[in-house]
Design a protein around this motif. Structure first.
Motif, PDB file in Angstrom:
ATOM      1  N   TRP A  47       0.841  -1.208   0.000  1.00 60.51           N
ATOM      2  CA  TRP A  47       0.000   0.000   0.000  1.00 60.51           C
ATOM      3  C   TRP A  47       0.874   1.255   0.000  1.00 60.51           C
ATOM      4  O   TRP A  47       0.539   2.249  -0.642  1.00 60.51           O
ATOM      5  CB  TRP A  47      -0.961   0.025   1.177  1.00 60.51           C
ATOM      6  N   LYS A  48       2.014   1.207   0.696  1.00 57.85           N
ATOM      7  CA  LYS A  48       2.939   2.352   0.703  1.00 57.85           C
ATOM      8  C   LYS A  48       3.490   2.608  -0.709  1.00 57.85           C
ATOM      9  O   LYS A  48       3.611   3.752  -1.139  1.00 57.85           O
ATOM     10  CB  LYS A  48       4.075   2.093   1.691  1.00 57.85           C
ATOM     11  N   ASP A  49       3.784   1.535  -1.433  1.00 61.67           N
ATOM     12  CA  ASP A  49       4.258   1.664  -2.812  1.00 61.67           C
ATOM     13  C   ASP A  49       3.170   2.258  -3.709  1.00 61.67           C
ATOM     14  O   ASP A  49       3.446   3.124  -4.545  1.00 61.67           O
ATOM     15  CB  ASP A  49       4.708   0.305  -3.348  1.00 61.67           C
ATOM     16  N   LYS A  52       2.753   6.076  -3.684  1.00 57.34           N
ATOM     17  CA  LYS A  52       3.703   6.872  -4.483  1.00 57.34           C
ATOM     18  C   LYS A  52       3.179   7.159  -5.894  1.00 57.34           C
ATOM     19  O   LYS A  52       3.698   8.017  -6.581  1.00 57.34           O
ATOM     20  CB  LYS A  52       5.031   6.133  -4.592  1.00 57.34           C
ATOM     21  N   ARG A  53       2.141   6.449  -6.311  1.00 56.96           N
ATOM     22  CA  ARG A  53       1.632   6.574  -7.680  1.00 56.96           C
ATOM     23  C   ARG A  53       0.585   7.680  -7.845  1.00 56.96           C
ATOM     24  O   ARG A  53       0.188   7.975  -8.968  1.00 56.96           O
ATOM     25  CB  ARG A  53       1.028   5.241  -8.131  1.00 56.96           C
ATOM     26  N   ASN A  54       0.095   8.212  -6.744  1.00 55.50           N
ATOM     27  CA  ASN A  54      -0.919   9.281  -6.785  1.00 55.50           C
ATOM     28  C   ASN A  54      -2.171   8.867  -7.552  1.00 55.50           C
ATOM     29  O   ASN A  54      -2.711   9.634  -8.339  1.00 55.50           O
ATOM     30  CB  ASN A  54      -0.332  10.563  -7.380  1.00 55.50           C
ATOM     31  N   TRP A  55      -2.634   7.668  -7.299  1.00 55.26           N
ATOM     32  CA  TRP A  55      -3.840   7.176  -7.947  1.00 55.26           C
ATOM     33  C   TRP A  55      -5.086   7.673  -7.231  1.00 55.26           C
ATOM     34  O   TRP A  55      -5.050   8.079  -6.067  1.00 55.26           O
ATOM     35  CB  TRP A  55      -3.870   5.660  -7.931  1.00 55.26           C
ATOM     36  N   ARG A  56      -6.185   7.607  -7.961  1.00 55.62           N
ATOM     37  CA  ARG A  56      -7.536   7.796  -7.419  1.00 55.62           C
ATOM     38  C   ARG A  56      -8.337   6.598  -7.884  1.00 55.62           C
ATOM     39  O   ARG A  56      -7.855   5.815  -8.696  1.00 55.62           O
ATOM     40  CB  ARG A  56      -8.168   9.081  -7.974  1.00 55.62           C
ATOM     41  N   GLY A  57      -9.554   6.459  -7.388  1.00 57.06           N
ATOM     42  CA  GLY A  57     -10.335   5.301  -7.800  1.00 57.06           C
ATOM     43  C   GLY A  57     -11.809   5.602  -7.942  1.00 57.06           C
ATOM     44  O   GLY A  57     -12.357   6.450  -7.225  1.00 57.06           O
ATOM     45  N   ILE A  58     -12.433   4.925  -8.886  1.00 58.69           N
ATOM     46  CA  ILE A  58     -13.874   4.996  -9.114  1.00 58.69           C
ATOM     47  C   ILE A  58     -14.433   3.625  -8.764  1.00 58.69           C
ATOM     48  O   ILE A  58     -13.932   2.597  -9.230  1.00 58.69           O
ATOM     49  CB  ILE A  58     -14.174   5.332 -10.592  1.00 58.69           C
ATOM     50  N   VAL A  59     -15.472   3.601  -7.937  1.00 58.30           N
ATOM     51  CA  VAL A  59     -16.080   2.357  -7.496  1.00 58.30           C
ATOM     52  C   VAL A  59     -17.505   2.280  -8.018  1.00 58.30           C
ATOM     53  O   VAL A  59     -18.316   3.158  -7.727  1.00 58.30           O
ATOM     54  CB  VAL A  59     -16.094   2.265  -5.949  1.00 58.30           C
ATOM     55  N   LEU A  60     -17.793   1.252  -8.789  1.00 60.81           N
ATOM     56  CA  LEU A  60     -19.160   0.971  -9.234  1.00 60.81           C
ATOM     57  C   LEU A  60     -19.728  -0.060  -8.266  1.00 60.81           C
ATOM     58  O   LEU A  60     -19.158  -1.146  -8.095  1.00 60.81           O
ATOM     59  CB  LEU A  60     -19.162   0.427 -10.659  1.00 60.81           C
ATOM     60  N   THR A  61     -20.833   0.284  -7.606  1.00 57.26           N
ATOM     61  CA  THR A  61     -21.342  -0.549  -6.528  1.00 57.26           C
ATOM     62  C   THR A  61     -22.841  -0.350  -6.347  1.00 57.26           C
ATOM     63  O   THR A  61     -23.460   0.418  -7.080  1.00 57.26           O
ATOM     64  CB  THR A  61     -20.576  -0.239  -5.217  1.00 57.26           C
ATOM     65  N   ALA A  62     -23.394  -1.039  -5.369  1.00 56.28           N
ATOM     66  CA  ALA A  62     -24.778  -0.852  -4.926  1.00 56.28           C
ATOM     67  C   ALA A  62     -24.888  -1.487  -3.546  1.00 56.28           C
ATOM     68  O   ALA A  62     -24.276  -2.533  -3.301  1.00 56.28           O
ATOM     69  CB  ALA A  62     -25.771  -1.494  -5.890  1.00 56.28           C
ATOM     70  N   ASP A  63     -25.647  -0.878  -2.672  1.00 57.26           N
ATOM     71  CA  ASP A  63     -25.660  -1.371  -1.296  1.00 57.26           C
ATOM     72  C   ASP A  63     -26.391  -2.687  -1.121  1.00 57.26           C
ATOM     73  O   ASP A  63     -26.215  -3.367  -0.124  1.00 57.26           O
ATOM     74  CB  ASP A  63     -26.159  -0.307  -0.321  1.00 57.26           C
ATOM     75  N   TRP A  64     -27.179  -3.122  -2.091  1.00 54.11           N
ATOM     76  CA  TRP A  64     -27.864  -4.419  -2.012  1.00 54.11           C
ATOM     77  C   TRP A  64     -26.934  -5.588  -2.317  1.00 54.11           C
ATOM     78  O   TRP A  64     -27.268  -6.741  -2.085  1.00 54.11           O
ATOM     79  CB  TRP A  64     -29.064  -4.468  -2.960  1.00 54.11           C
ATOM     80  N   CYS A  65     -25.759  -5.314  -2.835  1.00 54.26           N
ATOM     81  CA  CYS A  65     -24.845  -6.344  -3.320  1.00 54.26           C
ATOM     82  C   CYS A  65     -24.014  -6.949  -2.185  1.00 54.26           C
ATOM     83  O   CYS A  65     -23.261  -6.244  -1.514  1.00 54.26           O
ATOM     84  CB  CYS A  65     -23.927  -5.731  -4.378  1.00 54.26           C
ATOM     85  N   GLY A  66     -24.138  -8.259  -1.997  1.00 53.78           N
ATOM     86  CA  GLY A  66     -23.357  -8.948  -0.979  1.00 53.78           C
ATOM     87  C   GLY A  66     -21.863  -8.858  -1.219  1.00 53.78           C
ATOM     88  O   GLY A  66     -21.082  -8.706  -0.281  1.00 53.78           O
ATOM     89  N   ASP A  67     -21.437  -8.951  -2.482  1.00 53.16           N
ATOM     90  CA  ASP A  67     -20.011  -8.820  -2.786  1.00 53.16           C
ATOM     91  C   ASP A  67     -19.492  -7.435  -2.410  1.00 53.16           C
ATOM     92  O   ASP A  67     -18.359  -7.286  -1.958  1.00 53.16           O
ATOM     93  CB  ASP A  67     -19.752  -9.089  -4.268  1.00 53.16           C
ATOM     94  N   ALA A  68     -20.323  -6.418  -2.581  1.00 49.15           N
ATOM     95  CA  ALA A  68     -19.919  -5.068  -2.196  1.00 49.15           C
ATOM     96  C   ALA A  68     -19.764  -4.959  -0.678  1.00 49.15           C
ATOM     97  O   ALA A  68     -18.877  -4.255  -0.198  1.00 49.15           O
ATOM     98  CB  ALA A  68     -20.926  -4.043  -2.707  1.00 49.15           C
TER      99      ALA A  68
END
Length: 187
Positions: A47-49, A52-68
């Motif tokens: 995670w420390k490595d 250093k990449r300065n990434w961001r993230g987009i999450v496609l989800t829904a609260d009904w989803c067990g995997d989420a």
């Protein structure tokens, strides 16, 4: 997908707090995983490595989803350790983006995590499940009766209920997600 396509999606998304406050279904399970998750020293080095990449993230989800309920809190904790800001989009409200990240080219399976760099270019994608979680659900589904059986719906609901309980309460399963995400972000 072009660079310009990612940045507007990121800007449109909710923060983790906004997303969890909007939840109506799996908040308890999500919170349990978030609060009980731990990382190894080796995890923290990865995670420390990533930080250093300065990434961001987009999450496609829904609260009904067990995997989420399993993956969102794990990825959120990883993001916090990696200085990756995540933004959450509800799948069914963002099908234009979702349809660019179909599982096996056909399924709108979630959650999907799209990691982008400062310019908005895709760097990594992860989701919807670790291989081990996929094996688990495939095995459970194989025990269901035929879809036209009178008790199919009841048995299917029972399978998904027990699946969600297992994946949101078993740290060994959480470890499979952590290891799978590490493999994805290492490139």
């Amino acid at each position: 997908m072009t660079t310009l396509a990612h940045n507007p999606w990121f800007e449109k998304g909710m923060t983790y707090d906004e997303y969890t406050k909007s939840m109506k279904v799996n908040r308890e399970e999500l919170t349990r995983v978030y609060e009980q998750l731990t990382f190894t020293d080796e995890d923290l080095a990865v995670w420390k490595d990533v930080a250093k990449r300065n990434w961001r993230g987009i999450v496609l989800t829904a609260d009904w989803c067990g995997d989420a309920a399993l993956n969102v809190p794990i990825l959120q904790r990883i993001a916090e350790q990696s200085s990756v800001e995540l933004r959450y989009l509800i799948r069914d409200e963002n099908l234009e983006l979702m349809d660019q990240y179909l599982t096996n080219g056909t399924s709108r399976a979630i959650p999907i995590f799209i990691f982008i760099d400062e310019q908005g270019e895709k760097q990594a994608v992860w989701g919807p499940r670790s291989p081990e979680v996929q094996e688990l659900i495939t095995g459970l589904r194989s025990q269901l009766p035929a879809a036209d059986a009178p008790d199919f719906a009841e048995k299917q609901n029972n399978v998904y209920r027990s699946f969600k309980e297992k994946i949101t309460s078993d740290p060994a399963i959480w470890r499979t997600v952590i290891d799978s995400v590490k493999a994805a972000v290492r490139g």
